[in-house]
Every structure is written in C-alpha cells, then in structure tokens.
Design a protein around this motif. Structure first.
Motif, mmCIF file in Angstrom:
data_model
loop_
_atom_site.group_PDB
_atom_site.id
_atom_site.type_symbol
_atom_site.label_atom_id
_atom_site.label_comp_id
_atom_site.label_asym_id
_atom_site.label_seq_id
_atom_site.Cartn_x
_atom_site.Cartn_y
_atom_site.Cartn_z
ATOM 1 N N HIS A 112 0.832 -1.204 0.000
ATOM 2 C CA HIS A 112 0.000 0.000 0.000
ATOM 3 C C HIS A 112 0.870 1.258 0.000
ATOM 4 C CE1 HIS A 112 -3.505 -2.434 1.927
ATOM 5 N NE2 HIS A 112 -2.975 -3.014 0.894
ATOM 6 N N LEU A 113 1.633 1.432 -1.056
ATOM 7 C CA LEU A 113 2.496 2.599 -1.170
ATOM 8 C C LEU A 113 1.878 3.679 -2.056
ATOM 9 C CD1 LEU A 113 6.004 0.912 -1.559
ATOM 10 C CD2 LEU A 113 4.906 1.767 0.514
ATOM 11 N N ASP A 114 0.649 3.480 -2.466
ATOM 12 C CA ASP A 114 -0.032 4.410 -3.366
ATOM 13 C C ASP A 114 0.108 5.851 -2.880
ATOM 14 O OD1 ASP A 114 -1.067 1.751 -3.358
ATOM 15 O OD2 ASP A 114 -2.695 2.394 -4.649
ATOM 16 N N ASP A 115 0.452 6.723 -3.824
ATOM 17 C CA ASP A 115 0.629 8.139 -3.512
ATOM 18 C C ASP A 115 0.250 8.939 -4.753
ATOM 19 O OD1 ASP A 115 1.323 10.540 -2.315
ATOM 20 O OD2 ASP A 115 3.463 10.288 -2.700
ATOM 21 N N PRO A 120 6.837 5.284 -6.482
ATOM 22 C CA PRO A 120 7.913 4.304 -6.678
ATOM 23 C C PRO A 120 7.591 2.983 -5.988
ATOM 24 C CG PRO A 120 8.557 5.927 -5.048
ATOM 25 C CD PRO A 120 7.219 6.357 -5.582
ATOM 26 N N VAL A 121 8.030 1.890 -6.588
ATOM 27 C CA VAL A 121 7.863 0.573 -5.989
ATOM 28 C C VAL A 121 9.175 -0.214 -5.976
ATOM 29 C CG1 VAL A 121 5.405 0.360 -6.490
ATOM 30 C CG2 VAL A 121 7.081 -0.456 -8.159
ATOM 31 N N SER A 122 10.233 0.384 -6.488
ATOM 32 C CA SER A 122 11.540 -0.261 -6.508
ATOM 33 C C SER A 122 12.589 0.750 -6.077
ATOM 34 C CB SER A 122 11.849 -0.780 -7.919
ATOM 35 O OG SER A 122 13.076 -1.461 -7.928
ATOM 36 N N PHE A 123 13.474 0.306 -5.171
ATOM 37 C CA PHE A 123 14.453 1.212 -4.592
ATOM 38 C C PHE A 123 15.844 0.604 -4.705
ATOM 39 C CE2 PHE A 123 10.370 2.004 -2.803
ATOM 40 C CZ PHE A 123 10.287 3.380 -2.696
ATOM 41 N N ALA A 124 16.745 1.292 -5.378
ATOM 42 C CA ALA A 124 18.135 0.871 -5.483
ATOM 43 C C ALA A 124 18.842 1.152 -4.163
ATOM 44 C CB ALA A 124 18.819 1.625 -6.618
ATOM 45 N N ALA A 142 4.434 1.349 5.769
ATOM 46 C CA ALA A 142 3.424 1.894 4.851
ATOM 47 C C ALA A 142 2.843 0.785 3.975
ATOM 48 C CB ALA A 142 4.039 2.990 3.993
ATOM 49 N N ALA A 143 3.688 -0.127 3.542
ATOM 50 C CA ALA A 143 3.246 -1.197 2.640
ATOM 51 C C ALA A 143 2.184 -2.083 3.267
ATOM 52 C CB ALA A 143 4.432 -2.043 2.202
ATOM 53 N N VAL A 144 2.252 -2.264 4.576
ATOM 54 C CA VAL A 144 1.308 -3.163 5.235
ATOM 55 C C VAL A 144 0.208 -2.428 5.982
ATOM 56 C CG1 VAL A 144 2.992 -5.018 5.389
ATOM 57 C CG2 VAL A 144 2.752 -3.417 7.301
ATOM 58 N N ALA A 145 0.187 -1.104 5.892
ATOM 59 C CA ALA A 145 -0.825 -0.320 6.608
ATOM 60 C C ALA A 145 -2.208 -0.523 6.014
ATOM 61 C CB ALA A 145 -0.458 1.163 6.571
#
Length: 145
Positions: A112-115, A120-124, A142-145
């Motif tokens: 659940h990172l919707d903004d 972004p959904v991938s982080f280097a 945030a992803a599991v909220a």
C-alpha cells in the motif's frame, strides 16, 4: 543477452526454473509445514548473499520481523520475499542475480504505497546505512498499513 529461441537470457531462464522448484518444494504442504519450508528457503537465500546484497537482505529480514511479523518469509524467483495471504508484498532482488550495479528493494501490488497517480515501488540500494534502514522501516510499515 537474450537467447534467440526463447527470448530469455540464461539468467532469466534460471530464475524461472528456480521459481518452478520453489513451487514444487512446497507442493502438498499446508499450514505450518509450508510456512516452515518457505522460511527455511528464505533464510538460505539470505545466507547465500554477500556484500550489499547480503546487507540489504538481512536488514529487510530483520525489519519485516519487527514491523510486519504477519508477513510470511519465502523465496520468489530465488529472491528473499515476504508475503501476505500467499501474495508477495515485497522482495529483495540481489545485484548478483542478474549482474546489475545494485540490489533493489521491490514492492509488489499488495503493498500500500499508493501516492496519487504515480509512486515508486523499486528502490536501489548501494549501501545499508542507518538512514537507509529507517527508510526501509518506513516503507515496510506503509506497505502493510
């Protein structure tokens, strides 16, 4: 380089074979037995990683245990991953897997990172610092909220 017959590189074909093996390894298992087998595979995948790949995977494993213990560790195409209700929420893609410059922390659709209309959904990750660990902690929360 892609194979002209299949269109997939040797690394991509190997990842697909690895995913098929993951599915075979848990076929017929249910409940706690399946979760235990998946946890074992995840830990083995993490232990096999070195350098920044290993640093990131170990940090993510620790953070998920702290922030989202309800996520189930498993592997996903050989990558350390964490799932809810059988669906991968996040995974670490090591640089060593496809000979890339850096590993990535990736969030799949259940996260659940919707903004707004784009996020972004991938982080280097090139180094696991205290600030990076805090950012990962915030992203997992945030992803599991």
């Amino acid at each position: 380089m892609a194979d002209t017959k299949s269109g997939f590189s040797a690394d991509e074909r190997a990842a697909m074979k690895q995913r098929a093996e993951e599915l075979r390894a848990t076929k017929g298992l249910k409940g706690a037995a399946k979760l235990a087998k998946e946890l074992e595979a995840c830990v083995e995948a993490i232990e096999a990683l070195t350098g920044v790949d290993g640093d990131l995977a170990r940090a993510v494993h620790r953070i998920v245990g702290d922030v989202a213990p309800h996520l189930n560790p498993k592997t996903f195409y050989g990558f350390p991953a964490y799932a809810a209700d059988g669906k991968v929420v996040l995974f670490v893609q090591p640089a060593s897997k496809f000979d890339t410059r850096y590993p990535t922390l990736n969030f799949d659709e259940p996260a659940h990172l919707d903004d707004g209309p784009m996020w972004p959904v991938s982080f280097a990750v090139v180094e696991v610092t205290d600030a990076v660990e805090k950012r990962i902690r915030d992203l997992v929360a945030a992803a599991v909220a």
